[in-house]
Design a protein around this motif. Structure first.
Motif, PDB file in Angstrom:
ATOM      1  N   CYS A   1     -10.475 -17.844  -4.319  1.00  0.00           N
ATOM      2  CA  CYS A   1     -10.598 -19.003  -5.211  1.00  0.00           C
ATOM      3  C   CYS A   1      -9.505 -19.030  -6.280  1.00  0.00           C
ATOM      4  CB  CYS A   1     -11.952 -19.009  -5.904  1.00  0.00           C
ATOM      5  SG  CYS A   1     -13.287 -19.371  -4.794  1.00  0.00           S
ATOM      6  N   VAL A   2      -9.161 -17.867  -6.838  1.00  0.00           N
ATOM      7  CA  VAL A   2      -8.214 -17.899  -7.960  1.00  0.00           C
ATOM      8  C   VAL A   2      -6.779 -17.639  -7.540  1.00  0.00           C
ATOM      9  CG1 VAL A   2      -9.913 -17.296  -9.705  1.00  0.00           C
ATOM     10  CG2 VAL A   2      -8.595 -15.492  -8.579  1.00  0.00           C
ATOM     11  N   ALA A   3      -6.555 -17.121  -6.320  1.00  0.00           N
ATOM     12  CA  ALA A   3      -5.179 -16.813  -5.932  1.00  0.00           C
ATOM     13  C   ALA A   3      -4.724 -17.615  -4.715  1.00  0.00           C
ATOM     14  CB  ALA A   3      -5.033 -15.318  -5.670  1.00  0.00           C
ATOM     15  N   ALA A   4      -5.385 -17.421  -3.591  1.00  0.00           N
ATOM     16  CA  ALA A   4      -4.891 -18.018  -2.353  1.00  0.00           C
ATOM     17  C   ALA A   4      -4.963 -19.545  -2.399  1.00  0.00           C
ATOM     18  CB  ALA A   4      -5.696 -17.486  -1.160  1.00  0.00           C
ATOM     19  N   TRP A   5      -6.126 -20.062  -2.756  1.00  0.00           N
ATOM     20  CA  TRP A   5      -6.299 -21.511  -2.780  1.00  0.00           C
ATOM     21  C   TRP A   5      -5.342 -22.201  -3.766  1.00  0.00           C
ATOM     22  CZ3 TRP A   5      -7.738 -25.450  -0.109  1.00  0.00           C
ATOM     23  CH2 TRP A   5      -8.038 -26.654  -0.741  1.00  0.00           C
ATOM     24  N   PRO A   6      -5.295 -21.755  -5.036  1.00  0.00           N
ATOM     25  CA  PRO A   6      -4.340 -22.406  -5.954  1.00  0.00           C
ATOM     26  C   PRO A   6      -2.895 -22.324  -5.478  1.00  0.00           C
ATOM     27  CG  PRO A   6      -5.886 -21.094  -7.191  1.00  0.00           C
ATOM     28  CD  PRO A   6      -6.121 -20.777  -5.753  1.00  0.00           C
ATOM     29  N   LEU A   7      -2.539 -21.185  -4.862  1.00  0.00           N
ATOM     30  CA  LEU A   7      -1.165 -21.059  -4.365  1.00  0.00           C
ATOM     31  C   LEU A   7      -0.898 -22.099  -3.280  1.00  0.00           C
ATOM     32  CD1 LEU A   7       1.503 -19.437  -4.338  1.00  0.00           C
ATOM     33  CD2 LEU A   7       0.529 -18.111  -2.478  1.00  0.00           C
ATOM     34  N   LEU A   8      -1.848 -22.237  -2.357  1.00  0.00           N
ATOM     35  CA  LEU A   8      -1.678 -23.223  -1.280  1.00  0.00           C
ATOM     36  C   LEU A   8      -1.592 -24.634  -1.856  1.00  0.00           C
ATOM     37  CD1 LEU A   8      -4.108 -21.800   1.422  1.00  0.00           C
ATOM     38  CD2 LEU A   8      -1.607 -21.792   1.433  1.00  0.00           C
ATOM     39  N   ARG A   9      -2.415 -24.905  -2.878  1.00  0.00           N
ATOM     40  CA  ARG A   9      -2.384 -26.233  -3.501  1.00  0.00           C
ATOM     41  C   ARG A   9      -1.043 -26.481  -4.199  1.00  0.00           C
ATOM     42  NH1 ARG A   9      -4.881 -30.245  -1.760  1.00  0.00           N
ATOM     43  NH2 ARG A   9      -5.014 -31.291  -3.771  1.00  0.00           N
ATOM     44  N   THR A  10      -0.521 -25.457  -4.858  1.00  0.00           N
ATOM     45  CA  THR A  10       0.777 -25.607  -5.516  1.00  0.00           C
ATOM     46  C   THR A  10       1.843 -25.962  -4.484  1.00  0.00           C
ATOM     47  OG1 THR A  10       0.141 -23.980  -7.164  1.00  0.00           O
ATOM     48  CG2 THR A  10       2.477 -24.480  -7.000  1.00  0.00           C
ATOM     49  N   ILE A  11       1.817 -25.239  -3.359  1.00  0.00           N
ATOM     50  CA  ILE A  11       2.810 -25.504  -2.313  1.00  0.00           C
ATOM     51  C   ILE A  11       2.628 -26.931  -1.785  1.00  0.00           C
ATOM     52  CG2 ILE A  11       3.606 -24.810  -0.017  1.00  0.00           C
ATOM     53  CD1 ILE A  11       2.767 -21.937  -0.779  1.00  0.00           C
ATOM     54  N   TRP A  12       1.369 -27.318  -1.595  1.00  0.00           N
ATOM     55  CA  TRP A  12       1.081 -28.685  -1.131  1.00  0.00           C
ATOM     56  C   TRP A  12       1.635 -29.708  -2.127  1.00  0.00           C
ATOM     57  CZ3 TRP A  12      -0.672 -32.081   2.413  1.00  0.00           C
ATOM     58  CH2 TRP A  12      -1.169 -33.301   1.949  1.00  0.00           C
ATOM     59  N   PHE A  13       1.335 -29.511  -3.411  1.00  0.00           N
ATOM     60  CA  PHE A  13       1.805 -30.458  -4.442  1.00  0.00           C
ATOM     61  C   PHE A  13       3.322 -30.602  -4.409  1.00  0.00           C
ATOM     62  CE2 PHE A  13      -2.120 -29.463  -7.121  1.00  0.00           C
ATOM     63  CZ  PHE A  13      -2.712 -30.673  -6.823  1.00  0.00           C
ATOM     64  N   SER A  14       4.016 -29.508  -4.048  1.00  0.00           N
ATOM     65  CA  SER A  14       5.473 -29.550  -4.095  1.00  0.00           C
ATOM     66  C   SER A  14       6.042 -30.488  -3.033  1.00  0.00           C
ATOM     67  CB  SER A  14       6.043 -28.149  -3.932  1.00  0.00           C
ATOM     68  OG  SER A  14       5.962 -27.742  -2.593  1.00  0.00           O
ATOM     69  N   PHE A  15       5.212 -30.860  -2.053  1.00  0.00           N
ATOM     70  CA  PHE A  15       5.678 -31.805  -1.029  1.00  0.00           C
ATOM     71  C   PHE A  15       5.158 -33.220  -1.269  1.00  0.00           C
ATOM     72  CE2 PHE A  15       5.855 -27.721   1.295  1.00  0.00           C
ATOM     73  CZ  PHE A  15       7.207 -27.716   1.561  1.00  0.00           C
ATOM     74  N   THR A  16       4.603 -33.469  -2.469  1.00  0.00           N
ATOM     75  CA  THR A  16       4.057 -34.791  -2.770  1.00  0.00           C
ATOM     76  C   THR A  16       4.705 -35.338  -4.037  1.00  0.00           C
ATOM     77  OG1 THR A  16       2.319 -33.950  -4.190  1.00  0.00           O
ATOM     78  CG2 THR A  16       1.815 -34.086  -1.849  1.00  0.00           C
ATOM     79  N   ASP A  17       4.271 -36.527  -4.452  1.00  0.00           N
ATOM     80  CA  ASP A  17       4.770 -37.045  -5.728  1.00  0.00           C
ATOM     81  C   ASP A  17       3.638 -37.118  -6.753  1.00  0.00           C
ATOM     82  OD1 ASP A  17       3.316 -39.057  -4.672  1.00  0.00           O
ATOM     83  OD2 ASP A  17       4.874 -40.594  -4.770  1.00  0.00           O
ATOM     84  N   THR A  18       2.736 -36.119  -6.704  1.00  0.00           N
ATOM     85  CA  THR A  18       1.584 -36.069  -7.611  1.00  0.00           C
ATOM     86  C   THR A  18       2.043 -36.045  -9.074  1.00  0.00           C
ATOM     87  OG1 THR A  18       0.511 -34.730  -5.951  1.00  0.00           O
ATOM     88  CG2 THR A  18      -0.525 -34.787  -8.114  1.00  0.00           C
ATOM     89  N   SER A  19       1.270 -36.724  -9.947  1.00  0.00           N
ATOM     90  CA  SER A  19       1.570 -36.634 -11.376  1.00  0.00           C
ATOM     91  C   SER A  19       0.391 -35.995 -12.089  1.00  0.00           C
ATOM     92  CB  SER A  19       1.851 -38.015 -11.953  1.00  0.00           C
ATOM     93  OG  SER A  19       0.650 -38.739 -12.048  1.00  0.00           O
ATOM     94  N   LEU A  20       0.649 -35.527 -13.292  1.00  0.00           N
ATOM     95  CA  LEU A  20      -0.337 -34.748 -14.044  1.00  0.00           C
ATOM     96  C   LEU A  20      -1.627 -35.531 -14.273  1.00  0.00           C
ATOM     97  CD1 LEU A  20      -0.658 -32.033 -15.467  1.00  0.00           C
ATOM     98  CD2 LEU A  20       0.305 -33.057 -17.503  1.00  0.00           C
ATOM     99  N   ASN A  21      -1.509 -36.832 -14.512  1.00  0.00           N
ATOM    100  CA  ASN A  21      -2.690 -37.618 -14.853  1.00  0.00           C
ATOM    101  C   ASN A  21      -3.422 -38.144 -13.628  1.00  0.00           C
ATOM    102  OD1 ASN A  21      -2.211 -37.343 -17.615  1.00  0.00           O
ATOM    103  ND2 ASN A  21      -0.617 -38.908 -17.460  1.00  0.00           N
ATOM    104  N   ASN A  22      -2.779 -38.037 -12.487  1.00  0.00           N
ATOM    105  CA  ASN A  22      -3.412 -38.541 -11.275  1.00  0.00           C
ATOM    106  C   ASN A  22      -3.229 -37.509 -10.169  1.00  0.00           C
ATOM    107  OD1 ASN A  22      -4.570 -40.067  -9.346  1.00  0.00           O
ATOM    108  ND2 ASN A  22      -2.983 -41.656  -9.283  1.00  0.00           N
ATOM    109  N   LEU A  23      -4.050 -36.447 -10.261  1.00  0.00           N
ATOM    110  CA  LEU A  23      -3.850 -35.300  -9.376  1.00  0.00           C
ATOM    111  C   LEU A  23      -4.140 -35.626  -7.916  1.00  0.00           C
ATOM    112  CD1 LEU A  23      -5.408 -32.441 -11.508  1.00  0.00           C
ATOM    113  CD2 LEU A  23      -3.009 -32.761 -10.960  1.00  0.00           C
ATOM    114  N   TYR A  24      -4.943 -36.656  -7.687  1.00  0.00           N
ATOM    115  CA  TYR A  24      -5.319 -36.940  -6.308  1.00  0.00           C
ATOM    116  C   TYR A  24      -4.590 -38.163  -5.749  1.00  0.00           C
ATOM    117  CZ  TYR A  24      -8.772 -33.503  -7.399  1.00  0.00           C
ATOM    118  OH  TYR A  24      -9.362 -32.336  -7.783  1.00  0.00           O
ATOM    119  N   GLY A  25      -3.660 -38.710  -6.532  1.00  0.00           N
ATOM    120  CA  GLY A  25      -2.987 -39.925  -6.084  1.00  0.00           C
ATOM    121  C   GLY A  25      -1.635 -39.692  -5.445  1.00  0.00           C
ATOM    122  N   GLY A  26      -1.290 -38.409  -5.190  1.00  0.00           N
ATOM    123  CA  GLY A  26       0.038 -38.122  -4.666  1.00  0.00           C
ATOM    124  C   GLY A  26       0.193 -38.469  -3.194  1.00  0.00           C
TER     125      GLY A  26
END
Lengths: 277, 321
Positions: free
Chosen positions: B36-61
């Motif tokens: 929960c605190v390491a693997a998942w957040p890391l995968l999400r970070t990598i995922w976010f890096s391939f999107t255009d997500t913004s801080l205020n709209n985390l699910y709109g990327g």
């Protein structure tokens, strides 16, 4: 010959003194500064000259700093309790039970402890927002698990590996289940290790900055490192060095006292992780 | 066969199987927590890096592929424009700062740490006191040490300028943390002060495992102490030293708090962690910052693998058992 020897021993002690001064002086100077106020702050004094508690009153009488200290104590304590609870059973399994993939698992845990925290920041931010924990102590307790848990598991595993196998065999012959072995047989022997790892994890959580800075948004939810970093004066130019030093001394003295009391155990704990080869 | 097994042991499970089953349940909560605190957040970070997500709209990327890393666009006029982290001079400046900081600080810390460890390994009066003293910098929170040193390095009222002026090392007061020429020295100074003692303790642990009779034998043979150090001591403590260096190196490569507090907004010291967080949180370039932190993770992972592979470092301590 004896002259040479004398010279050598003078040189050696000079080096010793240099090491001690190098280590202690900055903190000593912070204490000296914390007792100076007003213009006295801007005189450079190598030795204590003033004794004014105004900075301490300023910091402790303030609206938020006592609250910040409470936050830090609460967060660090809960983090440590949680990490130790999860780590004791896990490290028993890792140290005493043979199963396939154990080496790989140990390496994975070690790898997590080396994670750059910034790499999980974005993902953790999302998780914390999702769980509605943003700006609460629980956000920090959750995120601190990433460095306290692997560390405690790793150190407790090395400690437990060194416990004599005969004790466990005797317990097994008596029909004890693994759970009984941990709670009744190993836990009493593990107390010193638990104190050490707990203390080290506590220091880690107490000092953490990146997560605390990112996952809190109000003065009263901050932990002490963030509060100290954010202490500012009336204007940008006017940095309140006196109160900053007083606050620094307040949050550091308990740590130094603890570290000096437990110094032998801490050195053992620090070196247990990997440097046994 | 069945008459040989102890009667009544959990429906025929052997002791070993029973223990392995218990081990699984003992490990499960810890593994779940780490996931929960390491693997998942890391995968999400990598995922976010391939999107255009913004801080205020985390699910709109939206998925935008490698655009945060490198985007090549050909204009109608035929000009080719490169964008993304990999062609961002600010990012490469941060990479260079991080590498410079890590290499110099770890090198100095190892040398100073070894010297302190050698001193502490000798027997003399007050050794316990010295060991207690060197634990103090280690125990001080990084933020506190940054503030303490910021005050000592203050250009007008700092004690460092005063000492250096008195010793004649400098001719005028230096704005250590503010000036771009000296900011890196300031950061290095504080980091070395704070972590050299830690290195010393790790080196000392290695030194104490070297049998004393080796030194006595060398002494009887009349070998010069310097030669003893390089030919005997150093090779013997090399494994411990290699492990200590990799741990310190990883710490240095991800440095954030010291630099953020001691030299805020100085491009001369901004490291990969600092610039990533800046983009993630402060500048609202959430996805761009994710790409930078993913790169940081990749660089660290490659570095560790190479180090362990080339240096043949045994981190687990399993093989020595």
């Amino acid at each position: 010959m004896s002259d040479n020897k004398l010279l050598k021993s003078i040189g050696f002690y000079a080096l010793v003194v240099a090491i001690v001064v190098f280590s202690v002086f900055p903190f000593y100077y912070a204490i000296v500064t914390s007792f100076a106020t007003g213009t006295a702050l801007f005189e450079i004094n190598y030795f204590p000259k003033h004794f004014d508690l105004a900075n301490y009153q300023n910091v402790l009488g303030g609206r938020t700093f006592p609250r910040n200290i409470l936050n830090s104590v609460f967060i660090a304590s809960v983090t440590v309790a949680l990490a130790l609870f999860l780590a004791v059973t896990a490290s028993y399994a890792l140290a005493r039970v043979r199963f396939r993939g154990r080496g790989l698992l140990l390496m994975t845990i070690l790898a997590v402890s080396m994670f750059p925290q910034i790499a999980v920041l974005a993902g953790l931010f999302e998780l914390i927002k999702f769980l509605n924990l943003f700006n609460t102590p629980w956000a920090l307790i959750l995120s601190y698990t990433i460095f306290t848990l692997p560390f405690t598991v790793w150190v407790l595993t090395t400690f437990m590996r060194d416990l004599p196998v005969e004790i466990e065999e005797a317990a097994i012959v008596d029909g004890a289940t693994p759970w009984v072995i941990i709670t009744k047989v190993f836990l009493p022997l593990l107390w010193p290790a638990l104190v050490t790892t707990g203390l080290l994890a506590f220091i880690g959580a107490w000092n953490e900055f990146l997560f605390a800075l990112t996952f809190t948004s109000q003065e009263i939810t901050r932990t002490t490192p963030v509060a100290i970093a954010m202490l500012s004066g009336a204007s940008v130019q006017e940095i309140p060095w006196g109160p900053i030093m007083a606050a620094s001394v307040i949050v550091t003295v308990p740590l130094i006292v603890l570290v000096l009391i437990f110094q032998r155990k801490i050195v053992a704990g620090l070196t247990a992780g990997g440097v046994k080869g | 066969m069945s008459t040989n097994t102890v009667a009544g042991r959990d429906a025929g499970l052997s002791l070993q199987q029973q223990r392995q089953r218990a081990a699984f349940w003992f490990l499960a909560p810890m593994l779940l927590a780490l996931f929960c605190v390491a693997a998942w957040p890391l995968l999400r970070t990598i995922w976010f890096s391939f999107t255009d997500t913004s801080l205020n709209n985390l699910y709109g990327g939206k998925w935008i592929g490698f655009d945060n890393y490198l985007r090549i666009r050909t204009l109608e006029s035929g000009r080719v424009i490169y964008k993304g982290t990999l062609v961002d001079p600010a990012w490469w400046n941060a990479v260079w700062n991080t590498v410079r900081f890590s290499v110099i600080s770890v090198l100095c810390e190892t040398v100073i740490g070894l010297v302190i460890a050698l001193v502490l390994n000798a027997e003399f009066k007050g050794r316990g006191l010295v060991r207690a003293a060197i634990l103090i910098p280690w125990a001080i929170p990084t933020i506190v040490s940054a503030k303490m040193w910021a005050w000592m390095l203050n250009d007008q009222f700092g004690i460092i300028n005063d000492i250096f002026l008195r010793l004649g090392l400098i001719s005028q007061k230096i704005a250590w943390t503010a000036s771009t020429d000296t900011a890196m020295y300031a950061v290095l100074m504080v980091d070395i002060w704070k972590t050299a003692p830690f290195m010393a303790l790790l080196c000392l642990a290695g030194l104490q495992m070297v049998p004393r009779d080796i030194y006595e034998a060398a002494k009887i043979d009349g070998i010069h102490p310097v030669k003893v150090f390089f030919k005997i001591t150093l090779p013997l403590i090399r494994p411990a030293l290699m492990v200590a260096v990799i741990f310190r190196m990883l710490d240095a490569l991800r440095v954030f708090d010291l630099i953020y507090v001691l030299t805020p907004n100085s491009s001369a010291t901004k490291t990969m962690s600092v610039i990533s967080r800046e983009n993630l949180i402060d500048f609202d370039n959430f996805a761009y910052g994710s790409a930078q932190s993913t790169l940081l993770f990749a660089i660290l992972a490659i570095f560790v693998s190479l180090y362990i592979w080339i240096g043949k470092v045994d981190l687990s301590g399993e093989s020595s058992k």
